[in-house]
Scaffold this active site. Structure first.
Site, short mmCIF file in Angstrom:
data_model
loop_
_atom_site.label_atom_id
_atom_site.label_comp_id
_atom_site.label_asym_id
_atom_site.label_seq_id
_atom_site.Cartn_x
_atom_site.Cartn_y
_atom_site.Cartn_z
N GLU A 55 -11.55 -0.31 -2.99
CA GLU A 55 -10.43 0.22 -2.22
C GLU A 55 -9.44 1.12 -2.73
O GLU A 55 -9.47 1.18 -4.15
CB GLU A 55 -10.01 -0.68 -0.98
CG GLU A 55 -9.14 -1.88 -1.72
CD GLU A 55 -8.78 -3.09 -1.06
OE1 GLU A 55 -9.40 -3.18 0.39
OE2 GLU A 55 -7.89 -3.88 -1.17
N ASP A 63 0.79 -1.39 -0.01
CA ASP A 63 0.00 0.02 -0.20
C ASP A 63 0.84 1.22 0.00
O ASP A 63 0.68 2.19 0.88
CB ASP A 63 -0.87 0.05 1.15
CG ASP A 63 -1.71 -1.35 1.65
OD1 ASP A 63 -1.97 -2.00 0.53
OD2 ASP A 63 -1.87 -1.46 2.52
O1 FUB Z 1 -3.11 -3.62 3.54
C1 FUB Z 1 -4.31 -3.94 4.04
C2 FUB Z 1 -5.37 -3.41 3.04
O2 FUB Z 1 -5.15 -4.36 1.89
C3 FUB Z 1 -5.18 -2.05 2.51
O3 FUB Z 1 -6.03 -1.08 3.46
C4 FUB Z 1 -6.05 -2.33 1.55
O4 FUB Z 1 -6.01 -1.35 0.52
C5 FUB Z 1 -5.61 -3.66 0.91
O5 FUB Z 1 -4.22 -3.52 0.24
#
Ligand code: FUB
Length: 376
Positions: free
Chosen positions: A267, A57
């Protein structure tokens, strides 16, 4: 979460990159399951920026000519994989710094630990950072003691930290994946949200419903759940307004539908501005694309334009886009070092625009044709 790519690749496991295993200080990483590369390094478009810890991320920023990357710090916890991402059990953040892309990467010490955040319980997921004046702000999602994701902020005079957390999460914050964008007029906005384990569908009215859906609205023919955006206050510590939905629409101006898993928001919000246009990019989650739309305002609407990155190895895909030294760069992550979805590694590659302002789609793998020597 179902882990389409990792399952495929783990079946192919080969062990050409075990150096990372010796270097890793990720708690229990080697003990729980030996790290192993899943393909030859030459198959990947780019290589991990750091091998000493697992990172994901990546939110990149350029401050005073240096590149700072704020990633999640992946660890190998005991929780089995599920569709809510319970296996992402991160506890702290560490910052990466580079003087130039392609040069050495400095891995900072712990910049913020969950034990130093009074309201947070667990799961320090994808962060972002911002700078205003001589203060740096680290924005991060974490589950509170009731199991609801909230977004916190911590401050420092040093971009590498350590950061000191505010005692409470941002008022009115919910869900995950904050991304803070500052426009040319100095106004900052936070984009955030994520469905499934990110709980956006449990916060439809901004109030957390612990018994809400585990995935999405469950209405494939209705507009998909939208990411959120809110102006930040002048002190960068609170929302200046109630978060609004960010519309992602098709070429006819119609919102993308919940059943449109190849294009709808899941997301990993990111905002950047290129030649006066606003580019909102995001992950499609269960279809594993990085997608984007273009708009004329930081609030949108954003017209869907296509994919930035085809699926990487690993379930998740999450990125940032920054300009450095006159070129544009995509920071992203895959599971090259471990072959495990919970143990990711961040990377960077150049991003190119077409003359009409659209982005050229990137393939995270090097094809056999591209590797073959040119015919005499
Ligand atoms: O890394 C944890 C979660 O997985 C992140 O917040 C999302 O975007 C995904 O990458």
């Amino acid at each position: 979460m179902k882990h389409r790519h990792a399952l495929v690749w783990s079946a192919l496991a080969i062990t050409t990159l075990t150096g990372c295993q010796q270097q890793s200080d990720a708690p229990n990483a080697a003990a729980a399951q030996p790290a192993s590369a899943t393909r030859p390094a030459s198959d990947y478009l780019s290589q991990p920026l750091v091998k000493d810890i697992y990172t994901a991320d990546p939110s990149a920023h350029v401050w005073d000519g240096k590149i700072y990357v704020y990633p999640s710090h992946d660890i190998d916890g005991p929780t089995p994989e599920d569709d809510l991402g319970s296996h992402f059990e991160m506890r702290d953040y560490r910052v990466l710094r580079m003087d130039r892309i392609g040069g050495p990467v400095t891995l900072g010490p712990v910049a913020l630990d969950v034990k130093d955040v009074p309201w947070a319980d667990k799961q320090m997921w994808a962060p972002d950072a911002a700078k205003k004046g001589d203060t740096y702000y680290l924005y991060f999602p974490a589950k509170d003691k009731q199991g609801a994701f909230r977004i916190g902020v911590a401050t420092s005079k040093d971009p590498m930290g350590p950061f000191k957390a505010q005692p409470q999460p941002i008022k009115g914050s919910y869900s995950i994946d904050p991304a803070v964008f500052t426009d040319d007029d100095g106004q900052s906005y936070m984009y955030f949200g994520g469905i499934w384990g990110g709980q956006l569908q449990r916060n439809v009215d901004g109030v957390y419903d612990p018994d809400g859906s585990k995935t999405d609205l469950g209405q494939d023919d209705k507009p998909a759940l939208a990411p959120r955006v809110a102006k930040m206050t002048g002190d960068m510590l609170q929302f200046a307004e109630t978060p609004k939905a960010v519309q992602i629409v098709d070429e006819q101006g119609k919102p993308l539908l919940g059943g449109d898993h190849d294009r709808r928001f899941f997301e990993a919000s990111w905002m950047h501005k290129h030649k006066g246009k606003y580019y909102f990019s995001y992950s499609t989650g269960d279809t594993h694309y990085l997608a984007y739309g273009i708009g004329d305002s930081p609030y949108g609407p954003f017209t869907y334009k296509g994919r930035i990155l085809e699926p990487v190895e690993g379930w998740t895909t999450h990125h940032s886009i920054v300009e450095w030294n006159g070129k544009w760069w995509l920071f992203y992550a895959d599971t090259q070092l471990s072959g495990q979805t919970r143990l990711r590694n961040v990377k960077v590659t150049e991003l190119h625009y077409n003359p009409d302002g659209t982005i050229r789609t990137i393939d995270p793998f090097v094809t056999s044709a591209a590797k073959a020597p040119a015919a005499p």
